[in-house]
Scaffold this motif. Structure first.
Motif, short mmCIF file in Angstrom:
data_model
loop_
_atom_site.label_atom_id
_atom_site.label_comp_id
_atom_site.label_asym_id
_atom_site.label_seq_id
_atom_site.Cartn_x
_atom_site.Cartn_y
_atom_site.Cartn_z
N LEU A 158 -0.95 10.10 -0.65
CA LEU A 158 -1.93 9.98 -1.73
C LEU A 158 -2.40 8.54 -1.92
O LEU A 158 -3.58 8.31 -2.20
N GLU A 159 -1.50 7.59 -1.77
CA GLU A 159 -1.89 6.19 -1.90
C GLU A 159 -2.90 5.82 -0.81
O GLU A 159 -3.86 5.08 -1.06
N LYS A 160 -2.69 6.34 0.38
CA LYS A 160 -3.61 6.07 1.49
C LYS A 160 -5.00 6.65 1.18
O LYS A 160 -6.02 5.96 1.32
N ILE A 161 -5.04 7.91 0.75
CA ILE A 161 -6.32 8.56 0.46
C ILE A 161 -6.99 7.88 -0.74
O ILE A 161 -8.22 7.77 -0.79
N LEU A 162 -6.18 7.42 -1.70
CA LEU A 162 -6.72 6.74 -2.88
C LEU A 162 -7.56 5.53 -2.47
O LEU A 162 -8.61 5.25 -3.07
N HIS A 163 -7.13 4.81 -1.46
CA HIS A 163 -7.79 3.58 -1.05
C HIS A 163 -8.86 3.80 0.02
O HIS A 163 -9.45 2.82 0.51
N GLU A 164 -9.11 5.03 0.36
CA GLU A 164 -10.13 5.35 1.36
C GLU A 164 -11.35 5.97 0.68
O GLU A 164 -11.26 6.52 -0.41
N PRO A 165 -12.52 5.88 1.33
CA PRO A 165 -13.72 6.51 0.77
C PRO A 165 -13.57 8.02 0.70
O PRO A 165 -12.83 8.62 1.49
N THR A 166 -14.25 8.63 -0.24
CA THR A 166 -14.24 10.09 -0.36
C THR A 166 -15.24 10.68 0.64
O THR A 166 -16.01 9.96 1.29
N VAL A 167 -15.23 11.99 0.75
CA VAL A 167 -16.22 12.68 1.59
C VAL A 167 -17.63 12.36 1.09
O VAL A 167 -18.55 12.12 1.88
#
Length: 282
Positions: A158-167
């Motif tokens: 979740l921390e990784k996805i948090l710092h990445e752009p959304t779709v």
């Protein structure tokens, strides 16, 4: 001549699996089918339904995360048509997830009350895969990470996805690369925050909707995203109504206010401009 209600096994059908991979071994069914472990004592008949409902939801959510991660990467690579295929699959998965609430709804209040007390503080609120889906679509909240501190794998994901752009972030970047006006503050926004509507972007979408033939891929993607959100909201609605049907206005096992807390999720949106633009069309 008398008929028999029995189908003869064809001679070429493989029946010896001592040295071959079988259906069960490929799917690891011994492991999968032993993962339903009721906690009620004596075991309540309906707890198996409750467990399977949530385990199958997690399997479908795993596939949704898989497809959304791929769609995001494809959009970033300008492969929008292939990304739409991924999103189409997600939409079918959403239908499965929504329809299965009707199975759980067969659990009556007295039946659930027989084993609810044994669940402790376990709650669907703690589903890290559900949270990953929300993060990927735009409903980010760094405060949610605290729930998963005791699960390093979930926390890291979740921390990784948090710092990445959304779709949606990647789609807006795609629009910018392909000549559409996207405000700089949108392109450079802090992606760890939940997405908020940008008024200037509504005009960009109005132009796309004004000439679908010229902007067909962008137009189709907008509508696919709206389908995603509509499906998600329908899932949320079926969730809250099923919970209300089974436990009324009781507090949730995870400590939330229950139905009142779930209703608030219906106010959340992933793609606000795609709804706001409808007021400007025509």
């Amino acid at each position: 001549m008398a008929t028999t209600n029995e189908r003869e096994i064809e001679t070429d059908i493989v029946t010896d699996f001592k040295d071959r991979m079988s259906y069960g071994s490929y799917l690891q069914l011994d492991h999968l089918l032993s993962a339903q472990v009721p906690v009620s004592n004596p075991v309540h008949h309906d707890e198996l339904l409750f467990i399977i409902q949530h385990q199958t939801s997690e399997l479908w959510l795993k596939l949704v995360v898989h497809e959304l991660l791929s769609a995001r990467a494809l959009i970033a690579n300008d492969d929008l048509q292939i990304a739409l295929k991924r999103i189409a699959r997600v939409k079918h998965i959403q239908k499965q997830l929504t329809d299965q609430w009707s199975v759980l709804a067969t659990l009556t209040p007295p039946e659930y009350a027989e084993f609810r007390g044994q669940l402790g503080n376990s709650s669907g609120f703690q589903s890290y895969q559900y949270r990953a889906v929300e993060f990927l679509l735009g409903n980010k909240n760094a405060g949610m990470l605290k729930v998963f501190e005791s699960n390093p794998t979930a926390h890291e994901m979740l921390e990784k996805i948090l710092h990445e752009p959304t779709v949606y972030d990647e789609f807006l970047r795609y629009l910018s690369r392909h000549g559409h006006s996207v405000p700089r503050e949108v392109l450079e926004r802090d992606v760890t925050k939940g997405y908020s509507q940008n008024e200037a972007l509504i005009e960009t979408f109005r132009k796309i909707y004004a000439d679908p033939e010229k902007h067909w891929l962008e137009y189709e993607t907008c509508e696919e995203f709206v389908d995603l959100e509509d499906n998600f909201q329908l899932w949320r609605f079926r969730h809250v109504k099923t919970v209300q049907r089974i436990i009324g206005m009781k507090r949730g096992t995870g400590g939330s206010s229950g139905v009142a807390f779930l209703w608030k999720a219906l106010d959340l949106t992933f793609f606000p401009e795609l709804y706001s633009v409808r007021t400007e069309i025509g």
